[in-house]
Motif scaffolding. Structure first.
Motif, PDB file in Angstrom:
ATOM      1  N   GLY A  44     -28.699 -21.857 -20.373  1.00 57.33           N
ATOM      2  CA  GLY A  44     -27.082 -22.030 -20.146  1.00 57.33           C
ATOM      3  C   GLY A  44     -26.771 -23.085 -19.306  1.00 57.33           C
ATOM      4  N   GLN A  45     -27.777 -23.979 -18.672  1.00 56.91           N
ATOM      5  CA  GLN A  45     -27.576 -24.934 -17.548  1.00 56.91           C
ATOM      6  C   GLN A  45     -27.631 -26.307 -18.427  1.00 56.91           C
ATOM      7  N   LEU A  46     -26.496 -26.968 -18.128  1.00 58.46           N
ATOM      8  CA  LEU A  46     -26.502 -28.436 -18.815  1.00 58.46           C
ATOM      9  C   LEU A  46     -26.666 -29.330 -17.619  1.00 58.46           C
ATOM     10  N   ILE A  47     -27.988 -29.638 -17.467  1.00 57.65           N
ATOM     11  CA  ILE A  47     -28.289 -30.522 -16.432  1.00 57.65           C
ATOM     12  C   ILE A  47     -29.242 -31.868 -16.719  1.00 57.65           C
ATOM     13  N   LEU A  48     -28.684 -32.798 -16.466  1.00 56.09           N
ATOM     14  CA  LEU A  48     -29.297 -34.066 -17.075  1.00 56.09           C
ATOM     15  C   LEU A  48     -30.159 -34.550 -16.004  1.00 56.09           C
ATOM     16  N   ARG A  49     -31.431 -34.810 -16.171  1.00 57.93           N
ATOM     17  CA  ARG A  49     -32.498 -35.503 -14.870  1.00 57.93           C
ATOM     18  C   ARG A  49     -32.546 -36.668 -15.420  1.00 57.93           C
ATOM     19  N   SER A  50     -32.287 -37.763 -14.560  1.00 54.60           N
ATOM     20  CA  SER A  50     -32.498 -39.202 -14.548  1.00 54.60           C
ATOM     21  C   SER A  50     -33.941 -39.366 -15.051  1.00 54.60           C
ATOM     22  N   HIS A  51     -34.147 -40.623 -15.935  1.00 49.03           N
ATOM     23  CA  HIS A  51     -35.662 -40.857 -16.091  1.00 49.03           C
ATOM     24  C   HIS A  51     -36.178 -41.481 -15.062  1.00 49.03           C
ATOM     25  N   ILE A  52     -35.280 -42.289 -14.442  1.00 53.93           N
ATOM     26  CA  ILE A  52     -35.784 -42.868 -13.105  1.00 53.93           C
ATOM     27  C   ILE A  52     -35.320 -42.228 -11.875  1.00 53.93           C
ATOM     28  N   GLY A  53     -36.063 -42.095 -10.889  1.00 59.65           N
ATOM     29  CA  GLY A  53     -35.495 -41.453  -9.753  1.00 59.65           C
ATOM     30  C   GLY A  53     -35.278 -39.935  -9.758  1.00 59.65           C
ATOM     31  N   ASP A  54     -34.601 -39.200  -8.950  1.00 64.47           N
ATOM     32  CA  ASP A  54     -34.563 -37.923  -8.594  1.00 64.47           C
ATOM     33  C   ASP A  54     -33.150 -37.582  -8.998  1.00 64.47           C
ATOM     34  N   SER A  55     -32.102 -38.432  -9.521  1.00 60.82           N
ATOM     35  CA  SER A  55     -30.559 -38.033  -9.525  1.00 60.82           C
ATOM     36  C   SER A  55     -30.563 -36.844 -10.619  1.00 60.82           C
ATOM     37  N   THR A  56     -29.630 -36.164 -10.677  1.00 64.56           N
ATOM     38  CA  THR A  56     -29.316 -35.299 -11.842  1.00 64.56           C
ATOM     39  C   THR A  56     -27.882 -35.113 -11.790  1.00 64.56           C
ATOM     40  N   HIS A  57     -27.246 -34.884 -13.136  1.00 64.71           N
ATOM     41  CA  HIS A  57     -25.849 -34.816 -13.387  1.00 64.71           C
ATOM     42  C   HIS A  57     -25.706 -33.286 -14.197  1.00 64.71           C
ATOM     43  N   GLU A  58     -24.806 -32.563 -13.591  1.00 60.40           N
ATOM     44  CA  GLU A  58     -24.718 -31.238 -14.090  1.00 60.40           C
ATOM     45  C   GLU A  58     -23.344 -31.198 -14.668  1.00 60.40           C
ATOM     46  N   PHE A  59     -23.299 -30.457 -15.773  1.00 60.57           N
ATOM     47  CA  PHE A  59     -21.987 -30.159 -16.536  1.00 60.57           C
ATOM     48  C   PHE A  59     -21.619 -28.753 -16.829  1.00 60.57           C
ATOM     49  N   VAL A  60     -20.459 -28.145 -17.065  1.00 62.82           N
ATOM     50  CA  VAL A  60     -20.106 -26.941 -17.127  1.00 62.82           C
ATOM     51  C   VAL A  60     -19.950 -27.000 -18.763  1.00 62.82           C
ATOM     52  N   ASP A  61     -20.047 -27.855 -19.353  1.00 63.13           N
ATOM     53  CA  ASP A  61     -19.951 -27.605 -20.798  1.00 63.13           C
ATOM     54  C   ASP A  61     -20.397 -29.053 -21.618  1.00 63.13           C
ATOM     55  N   VAL A  62     -20.332 -28.866 -22.937  1.00 68.77           N
ATOM     56  CA  VAL A  62     -20.627 -30.248 -23.507  1.00 68.77           C
ATOM     57  C   VAL A  62     -19.317 -31.172 -23.526  1.00 68.77           C
ATOM     58  N   SER A  63     -18.407 -30.632 -23.683  1.00 73.62           N
ATOM     59  CA  SER A  63     -17.042 -31.387 -23.447  1.00 73.62           C
ATOM     60  C   SER A  63     -17.061 -32.251 -22.450  1.00 73.62           C
ATOM     61  N   ASN A  64     -17.280 -31.791 -21.417  1.00 69.57           N
ATOM     62  CA  ASN A  64     -17.420 -32.578 -19.942  1.00 69.57           C
ATOM     63  C   ASN A  64     -18.455 -33.702 -19.906  1.00 69.57           C
ATOM     64  N   LEU A  65     -19.743 -33.243 -20.905  1.00 66.96           N
ATOM     65  CA  LEU A  65     -20.674 -34.200 -20.784  1.00 66.96           C
ATOM     66  C   LEU A  65     -20.198 -35.425 -21.378  1.00 66.96           C
ATOM     67  N   LEU A  66     -19.547 -35.152 -22.612  1.00 66.71           N
ATOM     68  CA  LEU A  66     -19.326 -36.322 -23.490  1.00 66.71           C
ATOM     69  C   LEU A  66     -18.096 -37.074 -22.736  1.00 66.71           C
ATOM     70  N   LEU A  67     -17.173 -36.721 -22.031  1.00 58.95           N
ATOM     71  CA  LEU A  67     -16.011 -37.184 -21.421  1.00 58.95           C
ATOM     72  C   LEU A  67     -16.629 -38.003 -20.183  1.00 58.95           C
ATOM     73  N   ALA A  68     -18.126 -37.439 -19.753  1.00 55.65           N
ATOM     74  CA  ALA A  68     -18.433 -38.430 -18.632  1.00 55.65           C
ATOM     75  C   ALA A  68     -19.254 -39.433 -19.290  1.00 55.65           C
ATOM     76  N   GLY A  69     -19.373 -39.654 -20.885  1.00 55.38           N
ATOM     77  CA  GLY A  69     -20.036 -40.697 -21.263  1.00 55.38           C
ATOM     78  C   GLY A  69     -21.282 -40.490 -21.753  1.00 55.38           C
ATOM     79  N   TRP A  70     -21.925 -39.259 -21.737  1.00 56.50           N
ATOM     80  CA  TRP A  70     -23.246 -38.977 -22.214  1.00 56.50           C
ATOM     81  C   TRP A  70     -23.411 -38.819 -23.472  1.00 56.50           C
ATOM     82  N   VAL A  71     -24.399 -39.212 -24.244  1.00 57.56           N
ATOM     83  CA  VAL A  71     -24.636 -38.744 -25.691  1.00 57.56           C
ATOM     84  C   VAL A  71     -25.991 -38.811 -25.864  1.00 57.56           C
ATOM     85  N   ILE A  72     -26.502 -37.962 -27.178  1.00 58.02           N
ATOM     86  CA  ILE A  72     -28.106 -38.064 -27.335  1.00 58.02           C
ATOM     87  C   ILE A  72     -28.602 -39.238 -27.668  1.00 58.02           C
ATOM     88  N   ASP A  73     -29.850 -39.750 -27.334  1.00 60.18           N
ATOM     89  CA  ASP A  73     -30.299 -40.862 -27.748  1.00 60.18           C
ATOM     90  C   ASP A  73     -31.506 -40.611 -28.589  1.00 60.18           C
TER      91      ASP A  73
END
Length: 81
Positions: A52-81
């Motif tokens: 239940g953890q929505l954590i995106l891990r960068s392909h480059i470097g160690d940065s991560t982006h954590e979201f409480v839900d899919v709506s917040n992920l989408l509002l932040a500008g992330w989509v599937i590739d």
């Protein structure tokens, strides 16, 4: 309820993102890959999503982006590739 998304991505792609996360549509590397117009590419792991953890891990470097839900992920500008 109307969708007031500020995402630059199309609504069909945003819906595909919701479905991919909900259905755990992983690639063979057990990751779900994402893209962002300015932050590049990242992935979520099968293990994190199953917990239940929505954590995106960068392909480059160690940065991560954590979201409480899919709506917040989408509002932040992330989509599937």
């Amino acid at each position: 309820m109307p969708n007031h998304s500020t995402s630059c991505w199309s609504e069909p792609l945003q819906q595909q993102t919701r479905e991919a996360i909900e259905q755990l549509l992983m690639t063979t590397d057990e990751r779900l890959h994402f893209k962002h117009t300015t932050l590049g590419f990242a992935y979520a792991t099968y293990d994190d999503l199953c917990k239940g953890q929505l954590i995106l891990r960068s392909h480059i470097g160690d940065s991560t982006h954590e979201f409480v839900d899919v709506s917040n992920l989408l509002l932040a500008g992330w989509v599937i590739d």
